[in-house]
Design an enzyme around this catalytic site. Structure first.
Site, PDB file in Angstrom:
ATOM      1  N   CYS A  66       2.333  46.035  57.972  1.00  0.00           N
ATOM      2  CA  CYS A  66       1.698  46.598  59.169  1.00  0.00           C
ATOM      3  C   CYS A  66       2.442  47.859  59.570  1.00  0.00           C
ATOM      4  O   CYS A  66       2.642  48.142  60.756  1.00  0.00           O
ATOM      5  CB  CYS A  66       1.635  45.582  60.303  1.00  0.00           C
ATOM      6  SG  CYS A  66       3.174  44.714  60.608  1.00  0.00           S
ATOM      7  N   CYS A  91       5.804  35.350  52.523  1.00  0.00           N
ATOM      8  CA  CYS A  91       6.334  35.526  53.887  1.00  0.00           C
ATOM      9  C   CYS A  91       5.224  35.105  54.840  1.00  0.00           C
ATOM     10  O   CYS A  91       4.531  35.938  55.411  1.00  0.00           O
ATOM     11  CB  CYS A  91       6.755  36.969  54.132  1.00  0.00           C
ATOM     12  SG  CYS A  91       7.844  37.641  52.851  1.00  0.00           S
ATOM     13  N   GLY A 103       1.218  32.326  60.072  1.00  0.00           N
ATOM     14  CA  GLY A 103       0.298  31.471  59.337  1.00  0.00           C
ATOM     15  C   GLY A 103      -1.179  31.788  59.400  1.00  0.00           C
ATOM     16  O   GLY A 103      -1.988  31.055  58.839  1.00  0.00           O
ATOM     17  N   ASP A 136       8.583  30.707  54.195  1.00  0.00           N
ATOM     18  CA  ASP A 136       9.155  31.654  55.152  1.00  0.00           C
ATOM     19  C   ASP A 136      10.653  31.436  55.214  1.00  0.00           C
ATOM     20  O   ASP A 136      11.138  30.303  55.083  1.00  0.00           O
ATOM     21  CB  ASP A 136       8.548  31.503  56.543  1.00  0.00           C
ATOM     22  CG  ASP A 136       8.732  32.773  57.369  1.00  0.00           C
ATOM     23  OD1 ASP A 136       7.885  33.680  57.235  1.00  0.00           O
ATOM     24  OD2 ASP A 136       9.719  32.873  58.115  1.00  0.00           O
TER      25      ASP A 136
END
Length: 823
Positions: free
Chosen positions: A323, A186, A190, A217
């Protein structure tokens, strides 16, 4: 959504009996009283459910809750990373420390004292830095304008990446070596992919590392952003593909004439997540946060991680990261994956791999909460009406021995208040053996076509009594279709006679749905192509030059651009064109110049790929001094007499055409630039020209102590720092028209004369030109040739090879026009 549709939707949402006009007026009054800026309210950084949830889970150590919440409410500090694999990294670091950081000392902005940037203690070789300056202050403060220009320009050149600190951790924990085959599942936008590419090129003396990066992606538009990031690093070892990561196809490679499944040495699995660790920069999360986000994403995250584990080579390493701070997205996914792997996977202990990084060990116990605040500690207690929302994989194992064997404490959770970062979660998995369902797969070697047809029509491939669509069979994960069977089906597809040798087009629409722009094919240059011998002779290319790795993006007409990929990526392209959608690969090394035939070679060198091509070039090399480099980069077409006698003596007997300009550092003069520079140029009748993109040109000048200020114009000249202070070397000029040039060659011809093609160095009037400047493919701003600009590029290739969309010439920089060539 149109205005009428929006209006209808708002009317449907409005409570009955409410008076729209009065309500709107009331809201407008509140806006005025609150002093909202730009019509947007200031988001209150409070979420009671968030606090209740994480307090209950005890992810924060006792006594640190107030610091944790305080850090979340503060803006995230700006961080950036110096590109590590480039030979200029040390020079950039030296320039930062001794010039820009010193100018920030004792500086105050809006009453706030500016702290000099500090290196991230856990990042190797001081290549990553953070500052207390927010991005808003950096962009808008006049005192910091020069520092901001430096960051922007060096970022465009690929020498600096502006990246969040915690985002740098996963690639470091992958421990990449130059021979590794890497999958980034994923990858967009970048920044982590760029780190992986840097690690492949750890040794700059090796133009083609054995390893490669396949960056994937699911979002077609974000793939072009990914291309833009990757192209800054000018690597022949990167391929961008567009697939759903949870069903990304198993690729194959030709090994000694036999096709074998491709398993990756390293896999980065940075999955989509709820993002509550990004509250410091994405403040919308404060009002939108709910546990439902995590419950909905858990299944997708587990499928992606499982697919990654299936494609990981034995002994390989996979990093799973989010995250998010939520254990439903973190430890629950890892625990479930480890359980069903039955010992094939294990968590690696990486506690000593990044000394200086502060982290919390993973949780071994957690509970699941619904969006309305109901808690469940065990799957057995979940009512049936909740079984679609809450799944058994979201809970830790009940068996204490099994739970202990998982070693979940080896996971890393980074909390924002420990080192002034965002929140993050990382787990490093090592594969000891094949996944259990792959071990049980039946082998299919040597089966006849009839037998294969029987297998495909057997009940295994039926769903609810109906035959499964072939496209669904094609994209089944390995848990449903074994490696050997996948390869066999691919071979059948290739044997149907429709594929031409050396042409790798997009997958047929029958096999998978294609979204976004239809990409041009990848066509490798045949060994007997008459195109190559004149190039080889003109530049005296070494016999070891891998000409089989040259490709174009068109099957018809003149080949305008030649790209280069590594041997391994060529292997991947040729053996998988039927099963994957490739957005971009290859680095541009040669561009056709329409007038080139009269100079014995139709192709000139491209700056983008010069560091890859240079080791093979044995002719047409001119060694230049520091002063020569300054002259070449700041004057449009300097005459031979303006350069050193040594440079002139090397070039005087050369025929007109493309040349290499090489600067070698002098170790006995440490005060001079200590990194080598290789530039593309043109040898005219009585002058030189360099074909170097604007930002790269500014980079080289900065490294030599020349600061170009685009704002200070005086009679067609851009003054340098030395000019404005009257101290330093003699005045160095730069043509004023280069200011508007986004990326033209040094002193590039602008398109003022109406020529559709820029003079081999860019036809860039600066905005809206369909032709990008030579050496850069990042058009942007509405350019139809927006390689990775992301919005509207019909061609994600490095600048595109075919004339489309009304552009008379989509070659990067308009290789054609002779009018600007030095004579």
């Amino acid at each position: 959504m149109g205005r009428r549709a929006r209006g209808r939707r708002l009317q449907q949402q409005r409570p009955e009996g409410s008076e729209g006009s009065e309500d709107a007026a009331g809201r407008g009054g509140k806006r005025g009283a609150a002093g909202w800026e730009g019509g947007y309210p200031e988001i209150v950084k409070e979420n009671k459910l968030f606090e209740h949830y994480y307090r209950e889970l005890k992810i924060v150590p006792e006594g640190e809750w107030d610091q944790f919440m305080g850090a979340l409410r503060e803006p995230l500090p700006a961080t950036f990373r110096i590109t590590g694999y480039k030979s200029h990294a040390k020079e950039i670091l030296h320039c930062l420390k001794n010039k820009y950081f010193k100018e920030l000392e004792n500086l105050e902005v809006d009453g706030q004292k500016v702290e000099v940037p500090q290196p991230l203690s856990w990042y190797p070789e001081e290549l990553a830095w953070h500052t207390n300056l927010s991005r808003k202050i950096l962009r808008k403060s006049p005192q910091l304008e020069k520092f901001h220009q430096f960051l922007v320009s060096e970022t465009e050149s690929g020498n600096i990446s502006r990246q969040e600190a915690v985002s740098m951790i996963p690639p470091l924990l992958l421990s990449v070596q130059p021979h590794h085959k890497i999958l980034d599942m994923c990858a967009a936008p970048g920044s982590k992919t760029a780190q992986l590419i840097e690690m492949l090129h750890a040794d700059m003396n090796i133009p083609f590392p054995e390893g490669f990066v396949i960056a994937n992606d699911v979002d077609n538009k974000r793939c072009y952003l990914l291309v833009h990031q990757a192209k800054r690093l000018s690597s022949p070892c990167i391929m961008v593909v567009n697939h759903d990561a949870s069903t990304i196809p198993q690729l194959q490679m030709d090994v000694g004439g036999r096709k074998e499944a491709l398993f990756y040495d390293r896999i980065l699995c940075d999955v989509p997540c709820s993002g509550d660790g990004t509250m410091r920069k994405n403040i919308d999360v404060w009002k939108k946060w709910t546990t439902l986000n995590s419950l909905q994403l858990h299944g997708l995250q587990l499928r992606i991680a499982t697919r990654g584990a299936e494609q990981l080579a034995e002994g390989g390493r996979m990093v799973y990261s989010t995250c998010s701070l939520n254990p439903i997205e973190d430890e629950a996914v890892i625990a479930s994956l480890l359980e069903k792997s039955e010992g094939a996977l294990e968590l690696a202990d990486v506690s000593a791999e990044l000394p200086g990084l502060k982290w919390m060990p993973g949780l071994s116990h957690w509970k699941v909460m619904t969006k309305d605040g109901q808690w469940f500690a065990d799957w057995d207690k979940v009512p049936h009406n909740r079984n679609t929302q809450i799944r058994p994989t979201m809970f830790p194992p009940n068996d204490p021995e099994k739970l202990q064997a998982l070693n979940l404490q080896r996971c890393l959770r980074i909390l924002p208040h420990h080192q002034n970062t965002g929140g993050f979660f990382v787990a490093v998995l090592v594969k000891n053996s094949s996944m259990p369902w792959n071990k049980r797969q039946r082998k299919l070697p040597g089966r006849s076509a009839d037998t294969r047809e029987t297998v495909l029509s057997s009940p295994t491939y039926l769903t609810s009594g109906k035959a499964t669509d072939p496209s669904q069979v094609e994209s089944k994960p390995l848990s449903e279709a074994g490696d050997a069977e996948v390869i066999q089906r691919a071979e059948d597809a290739e044997n149907d006679g429709n594929k031409r040798d050396g042409v790798c087009g997009p997958p047929p629409s029958k096999k998978m749905k294609l979204f976004g722009f239809k990409e041009d094919p990848f066509v490798f240059i045949p060994e007997d192509d008459p195109l190559f011998p004149p190039i080889q002779k003109f530049y005296a290319l070494d016999s070891s030059f891998p000409k089989m790795n040259l490709l174009t993006r068109t099957t018809e007409g003149k080949k305008r651009q030649l790209y280069m990929v590594s041997k391994e990526l060529r292997n991947v392209l040729l053996n998988n064109s039927e099963r994957m959608k490739v957005i971009n690969t290859g680095i541009k090394v040669l561009c056709r110049s329409n007038s080139g035939e009269e100079f014995a070679c139709a192709f000139r060198l491209a700056q983008e790929g010069i560091y890859t091509l240079y080791p093979f070039i044995k002719s047409r090399i001119v060694t230049v001094s520091v002063e020569d480099v300054k002259t070449l980069l700041t004057q449009e077409n300097p005459f031979f007499r303006k350069l050193s006698s040594e440079a002139y003596s090397q070039a005087k007997d050369m025929v007109k055409g493309s040349i290499v300009l090489k600067y070698e550092p002098d170790a006995e003069k440490p005060e001079t630039l200590q990194c080598p520079i290789v530039m593309c140029g043109w040898r005219g009748k009585a002058s030189f020209r360099t074909f170097v993109p604007k930002n790269e040109r500014l980079h080289y000048l900065r490294m030599m102590g020349v600061e170009v200020l685009g704002e200070k114009k005086k009679e067609g000249v851009i003054l340098t720092d030395e000019d404005t202070t009257n101290s330093g070397p003699a005045e160095i000029e730069m043509q004023a028209k280069e200011v508007g040039d986004r990326d033209g060659a040094a002193g590039s011809n602008t398109a003022g004369n109406g020529s559709p093609d820029g003079a081999a160095g860019g036809d860039t009037a600066g905005n809206g030109s369909p032709d990008g400047a030579a050496g850069s493919d990042v058009a942007g701003n509405g350019s139809p040739d927006g390689a990775a600009a992301g919005d509207s590029s019909p061609d994600g290739a490095a600048g595109g090879d075919v004339a489309r969309n009304g552009s008379p010439d989509r070659t990067v920089g308009g290789d054609a026009a002779e009018d600007g060539m030095p004579r």
